[in-house]
Each structure stands twice: as structure tokens, then as C-alpha cells.
Design a protein around this motif. Structure first.
Motif, mmCIF file in Angstrom:
data_model
loop_
_atom_site.group_PDB
_atom_site.id
_atom_site.type_symbol
_atom_site.label_atom_id
_atom_site.label_comp_id
_atom_site.label_asym_id
_atom_site.label_seq_id
_atom_site.Cartn_x
_atom_site.Cartn_y
_atom_site.Cartn_z
ATOM 1 N N UNK A 169 0.838 -1.196 0.000
ATOM 2 C CA UNK A 169 0.000 0.000 0.000
ATOM 3 C C UNK A 169 0.878 1.253 0.000
ATOM 4 N N UNK A 170 0.260 2.415 -0.230
ATOM 5 C CA UNK A 170 0.997 3.675 -0.180
ATOM 6 C C UNK A 170 1.585 3.900 1.216
ATOM 7 N N UNK A 171 0.812 3.561 2.230
ATOM 8 C CA UNK A 171 1.291 3.718 3.613
ATOM 9 C C UNK A 171 2.542 2.877 3.843
ATOM 10 N N UNK A 172 2.524 1.642 3.366
ATOM 11 C CA UNK A 172 3.691 0.778 3.505
ATOM 12 C C UNK A 172 4.872 1.321 2.706
ATOM 13 N N UNK A 173 4.572 1.910 1.548
ATOM 14 C CA UNK A 173 5.636 2.487 0.714
ATOM 15 C C UNK A 173 6.408 3.547 1.502
ATOM 16 N N UNK A 174 5.689 4.480 2.097
ATOM 17 C CA UNK A 174 6.344 5.576 2.820
ATOM 18 C C UNK A 174 7.065 5.074 4.070
ATOM 19 N N UNK A 175 6.518 4.043 4.694
ATOM 20 C CA UNK A 175 7.179 3.460 5.859
ATOM 21 C C UNK A 175 8.517 2.837 5.449
ATOM 22 N N UNK A 176 8.489 2.049 4.365
ATOM 23 C CA UNK A 176 9.720 1.413 3.879
ATOM 24 C C UNK A 176 10.705 2.472 3.392
ATOM 25 N N UNK A 177 10.194 3.523 2.734
ATOM 26 C CA UNK A 177 11.058 4.598 2.240
ATOM 27 C C UNK A 177 11.838 5.232 3.390
ATOM 28 N N UNK A 178 11.154 5.470 4.531
ATOM 29 C CA UNK A 178 11.833 6.031 5.699
ATOM 30 C C UNK A 178 12.876 5.073 6.248
#
Length: 248
Positions: free
Chosen positions: A219-228
Motif C-alpha cells: 500500500x501507499x502507507x507501507x511504501x512511505x514506511x519502507x522509504x523512511x
């Protein structure tokens, strides 16, 4: 049946070992076997080995190893079934991808072109294990094999001036990941937050020829979490043994 490879002389410091004249899984497997065995043996005088779809470029120092000795080593490894079988082992990299929207602006076009829904395109794209045939074109770009013809789509008529790093695209019957932000004409269907190329790392390229990629939807939320997590250098790509996976 063993087929002796063709040896091409590339100046006085390199040879190309050709295993065929076509792009095929069988031909590439012979390339990868020799590539991995030469790496494992760490032979003095061999400076580097560079695999392609159908051949292996071997750069060597003629002051440390003779041309004749190098040919003998290549022949012995190529003919050795036991060592070749041992070298077949491969890794599978699970790459998280968010599909569609601003991350995959061409997803709907790919779906419409192939008379599919966006969900069907995603399901088809995330099914296979994609073999990494070679690394090239730009730093860390993996040439992947195994995409379904059901989602094959032509390139953009006019390439974009910039495609963001991590973008996952389709061009014809190929799929791939942009390791850097560069111009490109592939149809972008998603993006991964994972870094494929890190020049400051001891191992700058994430992928290696002969291994496999498995795309995993997030998901987009997971994307930003992994990006951080990637920015903080704490994210670890999930890597497993190829032998434990089912091939689609």
C-alpha cells in the motif's frame, strides 16, 4: 549434452566466452554457472567477470595468468557437471511495489491496451519469479525475463524526460525497475522504495545476474514506511532461496 563454448579474443587482456547465438534460459544458465564458479574460485590473475544474456566477458592480467591457462580453466569448469550443478543455486529478492496512481501513471493504459482491469494487470505482474539475465544499460539496471505476454505493452511514443528511481515499467514483453532517476520510455505501472544502486555501499548493486526478482504488492502507507527505513539504512530486502519457490 555438453556443447563447447566459443572463445573470442578481446584484445590482450580479455576473452568472451560465448555459449550460443540466441537469448534463452538454457544459454544464460551456462553463462551464470561459469560466472559463479569463477567468482567462487577467486583465481589469481582474473580481474573481473561480466555476464550477458549469452556470453561471459573475462578480464585478466596476462602477467599473472596466461591465455592458455585461462582457456584450460574455462574448459574444465564448463565440462564439470558436478561443479556446474553446484553453481546453479540462486537467490530470490522480494521487491515491494505500490501500483497505480502517481506511482504507476501508465497502469490504466496497460490494462486497457490488453483488455484487462488494473487489478488483473497487477495480479499477472506479481505472479512470476523474474530471472535476472544481466545487469546493464545503466548502473544497477536488471534485465528481467519471464513476464507474461498478457500484459505486454509498447513503449511510450515520446519518452519522459525523467522517470523516478524505483519506477517499475513495461516495454514490449519486458519488465524492469529504474535504479536511478533518468529519462525513459517504459510504461510505468508502479514504484518501489527499495534502492537498487547505492554507490557508497560496499556492494553498490542490489541484484546479481542469475538471481530472481519477485514483485510484492504494498500500500501507499507501507511504501512511505519502507522509504523512511531505507533512508535510515535499517530496511532489509527479504531474500530467500530459489529452490524453495514455486515457478509460475
Amino acid at each position: 549434452m555438453y556443447k563447447e563454448p566459443k572463445i573470442l579474443v578481446c584484445g590482450d587482456r580479455a576473452i568472451a566466452v560465448e555459449f550460443g547465438d540466441e537469448i534463452s534460459k538454457e544459454c544464460n544458465e551456462s553463462v551464470i554457472r561459469l560466472y559463479k564458479m569463477l567468482q567462487k574460485k577467486n583465481i589469481e590473475g582474473i580481474d573481473s567477470v561480466i555476464p550477458t544474456y549469452r556470453s561471459l566477458l573475462i578480464k585478466y592480467n596476462p602477467l599473472k595468468i596466461t591465455y592458455e591457462k585461462l582457456l584450460q580453466i574455462v574448459k574444465e569448469i564448463s565440462e564439470s557437471k558436478a561443479e556446474n550443478q553446484e553453481a546453479v543455486s540462486a537467490k530470490v529478492y522480494e521487491i515491494p511495489v505500490v501500483y497505480g496512481g502517481e506511482f504507476g501513471p501508465d497502469l490504466d493504459f496497460v490494462a486497457k491496451y490488453n483488455n484487462l482491469t488494473a487489478e488483473e494487470v497487477i495480479n499477472i505482474h506479481t505472479q512470476p519469479l523474474y530471472k535476472i539475465y544481466m545487469i546493464g544499460f545503466t548502473m544497477g539496471f536488471a534485465y528481467l525475463g519471464g513476464m507474461s505476454e498478457r500484459i505486454a505493452t509498447p513503449r511510450l511514443e515520446k519518452p519522459r524526460t525523467e522517470v523516478k528511481a524505483g519506477s517499475v515499467g513495461i516495454a514490449g514483453s519486458q519488465t524492469g525497475i529504474y535504479p536511478l532517476s533518468i529519462p525513459g520510455g517504459w510504461r510505468i505501472i508502479g514504484r518501489t522504495p527499495v534502492k537498487l544502486y547505492n554507490p557508497s555501499s560496499q556492494k553498490p548493486f542490489l541484484f546479481e545476474a542469475g538471481d530472481y526478482v519477485k514483485f510484492v504488492r504494498i500500500t501507499e502507507e507501507q511504501y512511505y514506511q519502507i522509504e523512511n527505513e531505507v533512508k535510515m539504512n535499517v530496511y532489509q530486502v527479504k531474500i530467500s532461496d530459489f529452490a524453495n519457490h514455486k515457478i509460475f
